[in-house]
Design an enzyme around this catalytic site. Structure first.
Site, PDB file in Angstrom:
ATOM      1  N   SER A   9      42.755  36.319  36.765  1.00 12.08           N
ATOM      2  CA  SER A   9      42.739  36.716  35.362  1.00 12.08           C
ATOM      3  C   SER A   9      44.154  37.052  34.892  1.00 12.08           C
ATOM      4  O   SER A   9      44.781  37.991  35.385  1.00 12.08           O
ATOM      5  CB  SER A   9      41.826  37.928  35.170  1.00 12.08           C
ATOM      6  OG  SER A   9      42.064  38.467  33.881  1.00 12.08           O
ATOM      7  N   ASP A  36      41.173  36.069  29.243  1.00 13.25           N
ATOM      8  CA  ASP A  36      40.256  37.022  28.615  1.00 13.25           C
ATOM      9  C   ASP A  36      40.581  37.187  27.138  1.00 13.25           C
ATOM     10  O   ASP A  36      41.611  37.750  26.781  1.00 13.25           O
ATOM     11  CB  ASP A  36      40.356  38.370  29.336  1.00 13.25           C
ATOM     12  CG  ASP A  36      39.721  38.305  30.715  1.00 13.25           C
ATOM     13  OD1 ASP A  36      38.528  37.968  30.786  1.00 13.25           O
ATOM     14  OD2 ASP A  36      40.422  38.565  31.709  1.00 13.25           O
ATOM     15  N   MET A  38      39.636  38.914  23.698  1.00 14.20           N
ATOM     16  CA  MET A  38      38.926  40.096  23.197  1.00 14.20           C
ATOM     17  C   MET A  38      39.251  40.301  21.719  1.00 14.20           C
ATOM     18  O   MET A  38      40.399  40.088  21.308  1.00 14.20           O
ATOM     19  CB  MET A  38      39.355  41.333  23.986  1.00 14.20           C
ATOM     20  CG  MET A  38      39.177  41.173  25.486  1.00 14.20           C
ATOM     21  SD  MET A  38      39.559  42.696  26.349  1.00 14.20           S
ATOM     22  CE  MET A  38      39.531  42.123  28.051  1.00 14.20           C
ATOM     23  N   MET A  69      35.178  37.356  24.833  1.00 13.99           N
ATOM     24  CA  MET A  69      34.490  38.634  24.613  1.00 13.99           C
ATOM     25  C   MET A  69      34.639  38.941  23.125  1.00 13.99           C
ATOM     26  O   MET A  69      35.376  39.844  22.726  1.00 13.99           O
ATOM     27  CB  MET A  69      35.120  39.718  25.501  1.00 13.99           C
ATOM     28  CG  MET A  69      34.726  39.556  26.965  1.00 13.99           C
ATOM     29  SD  MET A  69      35.862  40.364  28.084  1.00 13.99           S
ATOM     30  CE  MET A  69      37.086  39.071  28.234  1.00 13.99           C
ATOM     31  N   ASP A 176      32.994  38.529  37.648  1.00 15.39           N
ATOM     32  CA  ASP A 176      34.218  38.987  36.978  1.00 15.39           C
ATOM     33  C   ASP A 176      34.232  40.504  36.883  1.00 15.39           C
ATOM     34  O   ASP A 176      33.362  41.088  36.224  1.00 15.39           O
ATOM     35  CB  ASP A 176      34.267  38.349  35.579  1.00 15.39           C
ATOM     36  CG  ASP A 176      35.525  38.688  34.796  1.00 15.39           C
ATOM     37  OD1 ASP A 176      36.441  39.321  35.350  1.00 15.39           O
ATOM     38  OD2 ASP A 176      35.576  38.297  33.609  1.00 15.39           O
TER      39      ASP A 176
HETATM   40  C1  DX5 Z   1      37.379  42.455  31.939  1.00 14.87           C
HETATM   41  C2  DX5 Z   1      37.809  41.027  32.075  1.00 14.87           C
HETATM   42  C3  DX5 Z   1      38.200  40.660  33.462  1.00 14.87           C
HETATM   43  C4  DX5 Z   1      39.349  41.468  34.010  1.00 14.87           C
HETATM   44  C5  DX5 Z   1      39.214  41.513  35.504  1.00 14.87           C
HETATM   45  O1  DX5 Z   1      36.969  42.678  30.649  1.00 14.87           O
HETATM   46  O2  DX5 Z   1      36.772  40.145  31.668  1.00 14.87           O
HETATM   47  O3  DX5 Z   1      38.433  39.270  33.585  1.00 14.87           O
HETATM   48  O4  DX5 Z   1      40.597  40.947  33.697  1.00 14.87           O
HETATM   49  O5  DX5 Z   1      40.197  42.361  36.008  1.00 14.87           O
HETATM   50  P1  DX5 Z   1      40.065  43.032  37.444  1.00 14.87           P
HETATM   51  O6  DX5 Z   1      39.981  41.913  38.457  1.00 14.87           O
HETATM   52  O7  DX5 Z   1      41.305  43.821  37.559  1.00 14.87           O
HETATM   53  O8  DX5 Z   1      38.817  43.857  37.437  1.00 14.87           O
HETATM   54 ZN    ZN Z   2      37.033  37.934  32.171  1.00 12.79          ZN
END
Ligand code: DX5
Ligand code: ZN
Length: 227
Positions: A9, A36, A38, A69, A176
Site C-alpha cells: 500500500s 488507497d 479516500m 474508500m 487489507d
Molecule cells: C486502510 C487502507 C490500507 C492501509 C493498510 O484504510 O485501506 O490499505 O494502507 O496499511 P497497513 O498495512 O499499515 O495496515
Molecule cells: Zn486499502
C-alpha cells in the site's frame, strides 16, 4: 489455484518521492501497487485523487490496485478507470442494495476496468456480497476499519474468507489492514491470496526480503492448510 500476490500500500510510502518509492517497491518484488483513495466522507481521511493515480500509472510497471474508500464510486468510475486502475474496488456499504452494487460493477466494466472488486468493512456481514459474487473478480476483506495505515489486525474477519471459499468463490480474495509476518499466515490458511501491506513493507529495514518472506510464508501456510 490463485497465485499469491503481494500488493504494497503506497499510503505508507514517502509521498514527496512517489516515483522513487514506486520503483523501489517494484524492484523489491511487488506484484501490484495498492492505492488507497479516500474522500473524507466514507472515511475520516483524504488521500489520492485521479491525477495522482494517473501520475503513478506513468511510472509504474505493475498493475494499479485501486481501493476506493469513497461514497460515490459511480460518479468517479470513469476518472479512475481512465487514470489507469487495473483493479478497481468499491465498498459494498455505499451501494445500498444489490441492484446498486450491480450498477457500480456495470459502470466499472463499461469503462474498461480489467478486474472489478468489492470490499467490505470489518463490521459488514459477508452475506452482503453474496448477491454479486458472480459479477466480481475480487473480494477485498478489510481487516481494519478503513482510513489509516498502521492499525491492528482484526482476526475476527477471517471466517469471512473461509465462508467465501466454502461458497465456491475461486477468484481473488484480498486482505487489507494490519498484515505483517505475524498475521499473514492465518489469512493465507483461510484462503486469502492477495495481501495488502503498507507499514510492514514501507517500514521494513529490508523491503525485498520482507516481500519475499511474505510470499514464502503465504505459500507455506496455504500448503499446510491443504495437507
Ligand atoms: C486502510 C487502507 C490500507 C492501509 C493498510 O484504510 O485501506 O490499505 O494502507 O496499511 P497497513 O498495512 O499499515 O495496515
Ligand atoms: Zn486499502
Amino acid at each position: 489455484m490463485r497465485p499469491i500476490l503481494i500488493s504494497p500500500s503506497l499510503l505508507s510510502c514517502d509521498f514527496a518521492r512517489l516515483a522513487t518509492e514506486v520503483t523501489r517497491v517494484e524492484e523489491a518484488g511487488a506484484d501490484w501497487l495498492h492505492i488507497d483513495v479516500m474522500d473524507g466522507h466514507f472515511v475520516p481521511n483524504m488521500t489520492i485523487g485521479p491525477p495522482v493515480v494517473e501520475a503513478i500509472g506513468k511510472v509504474a510497471r505493475r498493475p494499479l490496485d485501486v481501493h476506493l474508500m469513497i461514497t460515490d464510486p459511480l460518479k468517479y468510475a470513469s476518472h479512475y478507470a481512465k487514470a489507469g486502475a487495473h483493479v478497481l474496488t468499491f465498498h459494498i456499504e455505499v451501494a445500498g442494495s444489490a441492484a446498486g452494487a450491480r450498477e457500480v460493477i456495470d459502470a466499472f466494466r463499461s469503462e474498461g476496468v480489467r478486474k472489478v472488486g468489492v470490499a467490505l468493512n470489518p463490521d459488514t456481514p459477508v452475506e452482503r456480497v453474496f448477491d454479486v459474487l458472480d459479477l466480481v473478480d475480487l473480494v477485498l476483506v478489510m481487516s481494519v476499519f478503513p482510513g489509516f495505515g498502521g492499525q491492528k489486525f482484526i482476526a475476527d474477519v477471517l471466517p469471512k474468507v473461509r465462508a467465501l471459499r466454502a461458497r465456491g468463490f475461486e477468484r481473488d480474495i484480498e486482505m487489507d489492514g494490519g498484515i505483517h509476518a505475524g498475521t499473514l499466515p492465518a489469512c493465507a490458511e483461510a484462503g486469502t491470496n492477495v495481501f495488502v501491506a503498507g507499514s510492514a513493507i514501507f517500514g521494513a529495514q529490508d523491503m525485498r526480503s520482507t516481500i519475499h518472506g511474505f510470499r514464502e510464508s503465504a505459500e507455506r501456510a496455504r500448503a499446510g492448510s491443504q495437507a
